[in-house]
Design a protein around this motif. Structure first.
Motif, PDB file in Angstrom:
ATOM      1  N   ARG B 598       0.813  -1.207   0.000  1.00 15.67           N
ATOM      2  CA  ARG B 598       0.000   0.000   0.000  1.00 15.67           C
ATOM      3  C   ARG B 598       0.852   1.265   0.000  1.00 15.67           C
ATOM      4  O   ARG B 598       0.396   2.329  -0.401  1.00 15.67           O
ATOM      5  CB  ARG B 598      -0.942   0.024   1.197  1.00 15.67           C
ATOM      6  N   GLN B 601       0.981   3.359  -3.106  1.00 18.10           N
ATOM      7  CA  GLN B 601      -0.111   4.272  -3.431  1.00 18.10           C
ATOM      8  C   GLN B 601       0.006   5.528  -2.571  1.00 18.10           C
ATOM      9  O   GLN B 601      -0.579   5.632  -1.506  1.00 18.10           O
ATOM     10  CB  GLN B 601      -1.450   3.585  -3.188  1.00 18.10           C
ATOM     11  N   THR B 602       0.795   6.518  -3.058  1.00 17.22           N
ATOM     12  CA  THR B 602       0.995   7.724  -2.258  1.00 17.22           C
ATOM     13  C   THR B 602      -0.161   8.694  -2.388  1.00 17.22           C
ATOM     14  O   THR B 602      -0.334   9.569  -1.550  1.00 17.22           O
ATOM     15  CB  THR B 602       2.268   8.432  -2.705  1.00 17.22           C
ATOM     16  N   GLY B 603      -0.915   8.551  -3.489  1.00 17.26           N
ATOM     17  CA  GLY B 603      -1.973   9.534  -3.739  1.00 17.26           C
ATOM     18  C   GLY B 603      -1.446  10.785  -4.395  1.00 17.26           C
ATOM     19  O   GLY B 603      -2.208  11.706  -4.694  1.00 17.26           O
ATOM     20  N   LEU B 604      -0.115  10.861  -4.600  1.00 19.99           N
ATOM     21  CA  LEU B 604       0.477  12.058  -5.188  1.00 19.99           C
ATOM     22  C   LEU B 604       0.569  11.885  -6.702  1.00 19.99           C
ATOM     23  O   LEU B 604       1.253  10.992  -7.197  1.00 19.99           O
ATOM     24  CB  LEU B 604       1.873  12.293  -4.607  1.00 19.99           C
ATOM     25  N   ARG B 606       2.056  13.521  -8.947  1.00 17.10           N
ATOM     26  CA  ARG B 606       3.363  13.704  -9.576  1.00 17.10           C
ATOM     27  C   ARG B 606       4.245  12.473  -9.407  1.00 17.10           C
ATOM     28  O   ARG B 606       5.053  12.160 -10.276  1.00 17.10           O
ATOM     29  CB  ARG B 606       4.039  14.943  -8.995  1.00 17.10           C
ATOM     30  N   SER B 607       4.068  11.760  -8.279  1.00 16.73           N
ATOM     31  CA  SER B 607       4.811  10.509  -8.129  1.00 16.73           C
ATOM     32  C   SER B 607       4.343   9.474  -9.136  1.00 16.73           C
ATOM     33  O   SER B 607       5.142   8.754  -9.729  1.00 16.73           O
ATOM     34  CB  SER B 607       4.614   9.952  -6.716  1.00 16.73           C
ATOM     35  N   GLY B 609       3.186  10.175 -11.911  1.00 21.28           N
ATOM     36  CA  GLY B 609       3.727  10.641 -13.189  1.00 21.28           C
ATOM     37  C   GLY B 609       5.135  10.125 -13.416  1.00 21.28           C
ATOM     38  O   GLY B 609       5.492   9.757 -14.541  1.00 21.28           O
ATOM     39  N   VAL B 610       5.929  10.070 -12.354  1.00 21.44           N
ATOM     40  CA  VAL B 610       7.302   9.569 -12.499  1.00 21.44           C
ATOM     41  C   VAL B 610       7.275   8.128 -12.986  1.00 21.44           C
ATOM     42  O   VAL B 610       8.016   7.750 -13.906  1.00 21.44           O
ATOM     43  CB  VAL B 610       8.044   9.686 -11.147  1.00 21.44           C
ATOM     44  N   LEU B 613       6.340   8.030 -16.535  1.00 22.49           N
ATOM     45  CA  LEU B 613       7.449   8.447 -17.377  1.00 22.49           C
ATOM     46  C   LEU B 613       8.466   7.314 -17.533  1.00 22.49           C
ATOM     47  O   LEU B 613       9.005   7.092 -18.620  1.00 22.49           O
ATOM     48  CB  LEU B 613       8.120   9.669 -16.743  1.00 22.49           C
ATOM     49  N   ALA B 614       8.700   6.612 -16.440  1.00 21.81           N
ATOM     50  CA  ALA B 614       9.638   5.493 -16.507  1.00 21.81           C
ATOM     51  C   ALA B 614       9.146   4.457 -17.519  1.00 21.81           C
ATOM     52  O   ALA B 614       9.923   3.941 -18.336  1.00 21.81           O
ATOM     53  CB  ALA B 614       9.787   4.857 -15.124  1.00 21.81           C
ATOM     54  N   LEU B 617       9.710   5.733 -20.945  1.00 22.52           N
ATOM     55  CA  LEU B 617      11.116   5.610 -21.304  1.00 22.52           C
ATOM     56  C   LEU B 617      11.441   4.195 -21.746  1.00 22.52           C
ATOM     57  O   LEU B 617      12.147   3.972 -22.735  1.00 22.52           O
ATOM     58  CB  LEU B 617      11.956   6.011 -20.092  1.00 22.52           C
ATOM     59  N   ALA B 621      12.887   3.177 -25.270  1.00 29.52           N
ATOM     60  CA  ALA B 621      14.170   2.477 -25.379  1.00 29.52           C
ATOM     61  C   ALA B 621      14.009   1.207 -26.198  1.00 29.52           C
ATOM     62  O   ALA B 621      14.822   0.900 -27.081  1.00 29.52           O
ATOM     63  CB  ALA B 621      14.698   2.159 -23.983  1.00 29.52           C
TER      64      ALA B 621
END
Lengths: 101, 628, 178
Positions: B598, B601-604, B606-607, B609-610, B613-614, B617, B621
């Motif tokens: 659990r 699941q930060t609820g953020l 932007r996290s 989003g990271v 993005l990974a 990528l 690649a």
């Protein structure tokens, strides 16, 4: 020295990158929204530039549709921001963490 | 032709059951009962009409496909209409109809009146499915439905623990029989590749080696012994007396218990190839006849006497069909249906009059209070005792004659049958005398009275049938039933009673003498007030008889208790610990894993989003790498 | 030569505006930066003979959308400036790693030998003239279904915005289960 499509593509990539960085660094929902608009416009530029290099009008048609979708998105997105702001008096996305596990 | 409407014979009672299930509450009493009776009566009329060609002697067996179910295995909804199924349908619907009518009076005032008739109709429909089936699969369907209905009906008054237990017992014991029956069906399928009657009967002689035929025959016997309450699976039947009396009449006279006899008769082509299995059937029948007759002597419950009597009479039928005297067996099935239904309904009438008292030691002297019941039941008692010219005499005599004529070991069966006849006459005499004659021994406050007309006229009709029913098949007045049944047993050798008049008269005389002697003994013993001393004088024999040789205790100690221990071990050991433990452990594992995960699941946004993005990528690649 | 000058000036303005969007602490400055970027993109569209798109860019984006943004900024409060220090732990480290990875992938793609900016480019292609008529011919023939669906999308978006902005959640009171 002629300005080729590659120049515009490079510029679009830079704009896109700036927008991307903005989304991850800022936590004001409004600014993040603007960054998204920035990225959309960067892509639009590639459409137009590529359409010119190919000699086809389709690129501009695509831009047209992206524009419309972006407009619709802005309308709904801003409405959501306003609604959230009414509830919490803040536009920070970090405070919207109700789904934290 | 006429056979094409035979599906209605089944559909009418089943439709009645469905209708009563949904509308019975609104119909109320007594209309629900009349509706149920009407459907069965209509079925009877239809059966009679459809059976007319066979009665005239110009009918042919017919097979009607209603619709396919599993055609590859020969399992379809198809109806076999031949004299055998016609006879069974007539008995089931005819006697069933009278029992339905009787039940309207008997069940008067019961809060679940309409539900009772729903079950009765369902039961009748199931039994008709069984006897009219055109293949073994549909037969099995009816077979199981009958088992279910018997469970529902025996435990109809399920608030009484004994009734609920009796229903369970009947169901479980029947399952044991069904087990053998199912294996028999599988063997039939393995041998023939189909379960359809015509194929099986026509090809039996070519396809089946004697060993397989014997095995199938014995397994069918296991099933039949369960359904028809033969040794050693008879224990459910006496307990089944917990059900309302019309149920006892329906189950033990007209329907369920005759299913075993029917199956053996229906599979005559298979038993033809397995003389050993046939003889085992006959032997089981003879043993059952004597065994149950002795127990019946010492019973004091008005219905339990009749229950053991039924087992005993079914033993006769098994003896007959086992000796390939199929006509004699079915003949006895029919006459027995008449007089046993009459006896049960008479007993019901008495119970009704005595205010649910069932102990014959506390009855007596009912003759003047219940004249109609007295007269009709008296006739039935003489009929079952085998006194000429009543129905029971002719059919029993034919069975005994067939056993005698066969010679060899069958003569032993004949002797057993003769002794049983004597015992039967004795215990029926005892029963009748204790209930109707002598001094009243009623408890305080019981005021017996004759039952209402709706209950007495079925008795009268059944009494008439018990009186004349035997004449359909007698050596003196023509073998009507035998000619009637002939098309159903084409290609099967039938055993017959001796042909010459002298032997016949000798055997009939012996049978009659046994019957008369038994009745006389019963009468003389029990009209005297010293009868209780007579019973006590027999000491331990009497004790063993009255306890039914302690078979129930034996089964309880050897089968039920270990079975229950095993079940408890499985329930509290294996299930509660192992199975539940595994299930709960899995749940705990998931919960603990969730605790760990659990954190992701930060609820953020932007996290998230990271991570997004990974992933992007990674895809990029991969694309670049593949494009190379 | 003219195009080169236009490109350089436009690119500088566009990039500057973009950086302003990200960097400005006050959202009003962000909005103005975005406006500059949008305008210079409009200029590029004109260079590409995309007249219709350029007009729409100015009218819809620079006009309508930016006005909307500014309205919302005013509503929420212009004087709010944001603390730009990072609160999510290790967030920027992950981002840096990802950025390096992204650059590596881009470098690999560019040096892979098969890279080209516009793979389907036609040598000496004539620049398509994006007049209203030319664009309308495409939109109302090949793309007519998408065009109509777009109209539907806009209607739905408008309805959704009204629903979100207009209906307020009633304060929950005891016994009121509306």
């Amino acid at each position: 020295m002629t300005v080729t499509a590659g120049w515009y593509m490079t510029l679009a990539a830079l704009l896109f990158g700036v927008g991307l960085v903005g989304i991850f660094l800022r936590r004001n929902a409004l600014v993040m929204f603007m960054c998204i608009e920035l990225m959309l416009n960067a892509v639009n530029l590639t459409f137009v530039a590529a359409g010119r290099a190919i000699g086809d009008l389709e690129g501009q048609v695509a831009v047209f549709f992206v524009l419309v979708v972006a407009a619709a998105e802005v309308v709904v997105g801003l409405a959501i921001i306003v609604a959230v702001f009414r509830q919490r008096a803040s536009a920070s996305v970090d405070e919207l963490a109700e789904l934290k596990g | 032709m006429s056979g094409e409407l035979t599906w209605l014979i089944i559909a009418l009672p089943l439709g009645g059951a469905v209708l009563l299930h949904f509308l019975g509450r609104f119909l109320g009493e007594p209309r629900a009962g009349w509706l149920a009776s009407l459907t069965v009566g209509a079925s009877f009329a239809l059966s009679a009409w459809a059976a007319w060609p066979f009665i005239q002697g110009n009918g042919h067996p017919e097979q009607h496909l209603l619709f396919s179910w599993m055609p590859e295995v020969g399992a379809s909804f198809e109806i076999r209409w031949d004299p055998l199924s016609a006879l069974m349908a007539l008995v089931v619907t005819g006697v069933g109809f009278l029992i339905h009518v009787f039940a309207i009076g008997y069940m008067h005032g019961d809060p679940r009146f309409h539900r009772f008739f729903t079950y009765l109709n369902l039961f009748t429909g199931s039994m008709l499915t069984l006897v009219l089936a055109g293949n073994y699969a549909m037969l099995f369907l009816g077979w199981e439905l009958v088992g279910l209905c018997s469970y529902l009906l025996i435990s109809f008054w399920f608030t009484r623990p004994s009734a609920a237990a009796a229903g369970k017992k009947a169901f479980v014991v029947n399952r044991i029989g069904d087990f053998g029956f199912m294996i028999a069906l599988m063997l039939i399928f393995a041998s023939f590749g189909t379960l359809s009657y015509p194929t099986v009967f026509e090809q039996a002689a070519e396809v089946l080696p004697e060993g397989t035929a014997t095995l199938i025959g014995l397994l069918l016997l296991v099933g039949a012994a369960g359904k028809s309450a033969q040794v050693p699976l008879y224990v459910w039947l006496p307990d089944a007396m917990e059900g309302p009396t019309p149920v006892s009449a329906l189950i033990h006279a007209a329907t369920m218990v005759t299913a075993g006899v029917y199956v053996v008769a229906r599979s005559a082509a298979i038993f033809e190839l397995a003389p050993t299995a046939s003889f085992v059937v006959a032997a089981v029948g003879a043993v059952t006849a004597l065994w149950a007759a002795t127990i019946a002597v010492a019973q004091n419950d008005i219905k339990r006497v009749l229950a053991y009597s039924t087992i005993s009479q079914l033993g006769y039928m098994f003896m007959a069909v086992g000796l390939t005297a199929y006509v004699a067996g079915l003949f006895h099935l029919m006459t027995h249906a008449f007089f046993k239904a009459l006896l049960f309904l008479g007993a019901g009438s008495v119970i009704h009059a005595m205010g649910d008292l069932q102990d014959i030691r506390r009855m007596g002297g009912l003759r003047s209070r219940m004249p109609v019941t007295f007269a009709t039941v008296g006739l039935a008692t003489l009929a079952i005792a085998g006194i000429p010219p009543l129905a029971g005499f002719w059919s029993k005599d034919e069975i005994l004659g067939a056993a005698f004529a066969q010679g060899g070991p069958a003569v032993a069966l004949y002797l057993i049958g003769l002794v049983t006849a004597l015992l039967t006459a004795f215990y029926m005499g005892r029963w009748f005398v204790l209930v109707f004659l002598g001094e009243p021994r009623w408890p305080e406050g019981v005021e017996p009275h004759e039952s209402p007309r709706v209950m007495t006229w079925p008795l009268v009709v059944l009494a008439a049938l018990s009186l004349v029913g035997g004449f359909v098949n007698t050596p003196l007045f023509g073998l009507g039933l035998e000619h009637f049944l002939e098309p159903a047993f084409e290609g099967v050798t039938l055993a017959h009673p001796p042909e010459d008049l002298l032997t016949f008269l000798l055997l009939a005389g012996l049978g009659t003498a046994a019957g008369l002697a038994g009745v006389a003994m019963g009468y003389v013993t029990y009209t005297r007030p010293t009868w209780e001393r007579f019973e006590a004088g027999l000491g331990r024999i009497w004790d063993a008889w009255s306890r039914g040789y302690g078979i129930d205790d034996l089964y309880g100690r050897t089968l039920v208790v270990p079975g229950r221990r095993l079940a408890e071990g499985l329930a509290f050991g294996v299930d509660a610990r192992l199975v539940d433990g595994a299930v709960e452990g899995l749940g705990r594992l998931v919960a603990r894993l969730g605790q760990v995960v659990r954190g992701v699941q930060t609820g953020l946004v932007r996290s998230y989003g990271v991570v997004f993005l990974a992933g992007l990528l990674l895809v990029m690649a991969l694309t670049v790498w593949r494009a190379g | 030569m003219v195009e080169l000058i236009v490109f350089v000036v436009g690119a500088v303005v566009a990039l500057g505006g973009a950086v302003a969007v990200v960097v400005a602490r006050n959202p009003v400055y962000s909005a103005l930066g975005l406006l500059a970027t949008l305008f210079s993109l409009g200029v590029f569209y004109v260079v590409h003979l995309a007249h219709m798109v350029a007009a729409v860019q100015i009218i819809v984006y620079a006009g309508a959308v930016m006005t909307l943004f500014l309205f919302v900024i005013m509503m929420i409060g212009v004087d709010r400036s944001e603390d730009t220090s990072e609160t999510i732990p290790r967030h920027r480290i992950y981002l840096a790693v990802l950025a390096v990875g992204l650059l590596a992938v881009a470098g690999a793609a560019a040096t892979g030998g098969r890279f080209s900016w516009v793979p389907a480019a036609v040598e000496g292609a004539e620049t398509p003239n994006g007049t209203v008529q030319a664009l309308a011919e495409r939109l109302f023939t090949d793309w007519v279904l998408a065009f109509e669906v777009t109209a539907l999308l806009l209607t739905i978006a408008a309805a959704g915005a009204i629903a979100l902005a207009y209906f307020r959640r009633e304060p929950v009171t005891e016994g009121d289960d509306r």
